[in-house]
Design an enzyme around this catalytic site. Sequence first.
Site, short mmCIF file in Angstrom:
data_model
loop_
_atom_site.label_atom_id
_atom_site.label_comp_id
_atom_site.label_asym_id
_atom_site.label_seq_id
_atom_site.Cartn_x
_atom_site.Cartn_y
_atom_site.Cartn_z
N CYS A 264 -7.06 61.59 -17.35
CA CYS A 264 -6.32 62.52 -18.21
C CYS A 264 -5.80 63.66 -17.33
O CYS A 264 -6.58 64.32 -16.63
CB CYS A 264 -7.23 63.06 -19.31
SG CYS A 264 -6.52 64.47 -20.20
N CYS B 10 -7.47 67.05 -18.04
CA CYS B 10 -8.86 67.06 -17.57
C CYS B 10 -8.89 67.24 -16.05
O CYS B 10 -9.76 67.95 -15.52
CB CYS B 10 -9.59 65.79 -17.99
SG CYS B 10 -10.11 65.80 -19.73
N HIS C 158 -12.40 67.29 -23.88
CA HIS C 158 -11.26 66.39 -24.07
C HIS C 158 -11.14 66.00 -25.54
O HIS C 158 -11.97 65.27 -26.08
CB HIS C 158 -11.36 65.13 -23.22
CG HIS C 158 -10.18 64.22 -23.44
ND1 HIS C 158 -9.01 64.35 -22.73
CD2 HIS C 158 -9.97 63.24 -24.34
CE1 HIS C 158 -8.13 63.45 -23.18
NE2 HIS C 158 -8.69 62.78 -24.17
N ASN D 70 2.21 69.69 -30.17
CA ASN D 70 2.86 68.41 -30.48
C ASN D 70 1.80 67.34 -30.66
O ASN D 70 0.79 67.33 -29.95
CB ASN D 70 3.82 68.03 -29.35
CG ASN D 70 4.95 69.03 -29.19
OD1 ASN D 70 5.47 69.54 -30.19
ND2 ASN D 70 5.33 69.33 -27.96
N GLY E 137 6.40 64.31 -30.22
CA GLY E 137 6.87 64.59 -28.87
C GLY E 137 5.76 64.92 -27.89
O GLY E 137 6.00 65.54 -26.85
N HIS F 157 -4.00 65.37 -24.36
CA HIS F 157 -5.16 66.29 -24.34
C HIS F 157 -4.66 67.51 -25.11
O HIS F 157 -3.65 68.12 -24.72
CB HIS F 157 -5.53 66.63 -22.89
CG HIS F 157 -6.70 67.55 -22.75
ND1 HIS F 157 -7.82 67.25 -21.98
CD2 HIS F 157 -6.93 68.80 -23.25
CE1 HIS F 157 -8.68 68.25 -22.02
NE2 HIS F 157 -8.15 69.21 -22.79
N HIS G 115 -3.29 70.65 -26.61
CA HIS G 115 -2.80 71.86 -25.96
C HIS G 115 -1.89 72.63 -26.90
O HIS G 115 -1.16 72.03 -27.69
CB HIS G 115 -2.07 71.54 -24.64
CG HIS G 115 -0.99 70.51 -24.75
ND1 HIS G 115 -1.25 69.16 -24.83
CD2 HIS G 115 0.35 70.61 -24.80
CE1 HIS G 115 -0.12 68.48 -24.91
NE2 HIS G 115 0.87 69.34 -24.92
N HIS H 133 1.16 75.20 -26.87
CA HIS H 133 2.21 75.87 -26.11
C HIS H 133 2.36 77.28 -26.67
O HIS H 133 2.39 77.46 -27.89
CB HIS H 133 3.56 75.17 -26.33
CG HIS H 133 3.66 73.77 -25.82
ND1 HIS H 133 4.25 73.45 -24.62
CD2 HIS H 133 3.26 72.60 -26.37
CE1 HIS H 133 4.22 72.13 -24.45
NE2 HIS H 133 3.62 71.58 -25.50
P1 5GP Z 1 3.65 67.98 -24.63
O1 5GP Z 1 4.99 67.35 -24.37
O2 5GP Z 1 2.55 66.96 -24.51
O3 5GP Z 1 3.57 68.80 -25.87
O4 5GP Z 1 3.45 69.06 -23.48
C1 5GP Z 1 3.02 68.77 -22.20
C2 5GP Z 1 3.42 69.95 -21.35
O5 5GP Z 1 2.70 69.87 -20.14
C3 5GP Z 1 4.91 69.97 -20.98
O6 5GP Z 1 5.49 71.19 -21.42
C4 5GP Z 1 4.91 69.83 -19.47
O7 5GP Z 1 5.92 70.60 -18.84
C5 5GP Z 1 3.53 70.30 -19.09
N1 5GP Z 1 3.01 69.67 -17.88
C6 5GP Z 1 3.03 68.34 -17.58
N2 5GP Z 1 2.43 68.14 -16.39
C7 5GP Z 1 2.02 69.36 -15.95
C8 5GP Z 1 1.36 69.79 -14.75
O8 5GP Z 1 1.00 69.01 -13.87
N3 5GP Z 1 1.11 71.13 -14.63
C9 5GP Z 1 1.48 72.02 -15.60
N4 5GP Z 1 1.21 73.32 -15.37
N5 5GP Z 1 2.12 71.64 -16.73
C10 5GP Z 1 2.39 70.34 -16.89
ZN ZN Z 2 -8.37 65.41 -21.14
#
Ligand code: 5GP
Ligand code: ZN
Length: 112
Positions: A3, A6, A45, A85, A91, A96, A98, A100
Amino acid sequence: MDCLFCKIIAGEIPSNALYEDEKMYAFYDIDPQSPVHFLVIPKKHIASVDDLEEEDAQLVGEIFLKIKELAKKENLDNGYRVITNIGEDGGQTVPHLHFHVLGGRSLQWPPG
Ligand code: 5GP
Ligand code: ZN
């Protein structure tokens, strides 16, 4: 576990930290969608909101209180947005949980 977040929590993948304690980690998004864009994640996780259990209720509450604090620290006094999301249609790209936190400009509504 394979992950991405993680691995970020474990320090195996570098990230730009904003806040950390025993339960959560906040760090700046690698591809910011606004002048301020950071993510707050539980260290436990959990794949998404859809995978939350009763026992996670307090943790999610604490994350939201921390979001409020970090938004102040980042000077988002004019408002900001919290997004999580979920799944393919939501999207979600990293499975994991999160949150934003986006701010520093006027955000559009509704999202695409
Ligand atoms: P999701 O699309 O799942 O809602 O958001 C995932 C977020 O993680 C995206 O905004 C993407 O830019 C961010 N992200 C993906 N890989 C990494 C990484 O390796 N480091 C950081 N700091 N952010 C990441
Ligand atoms: Zn995780």
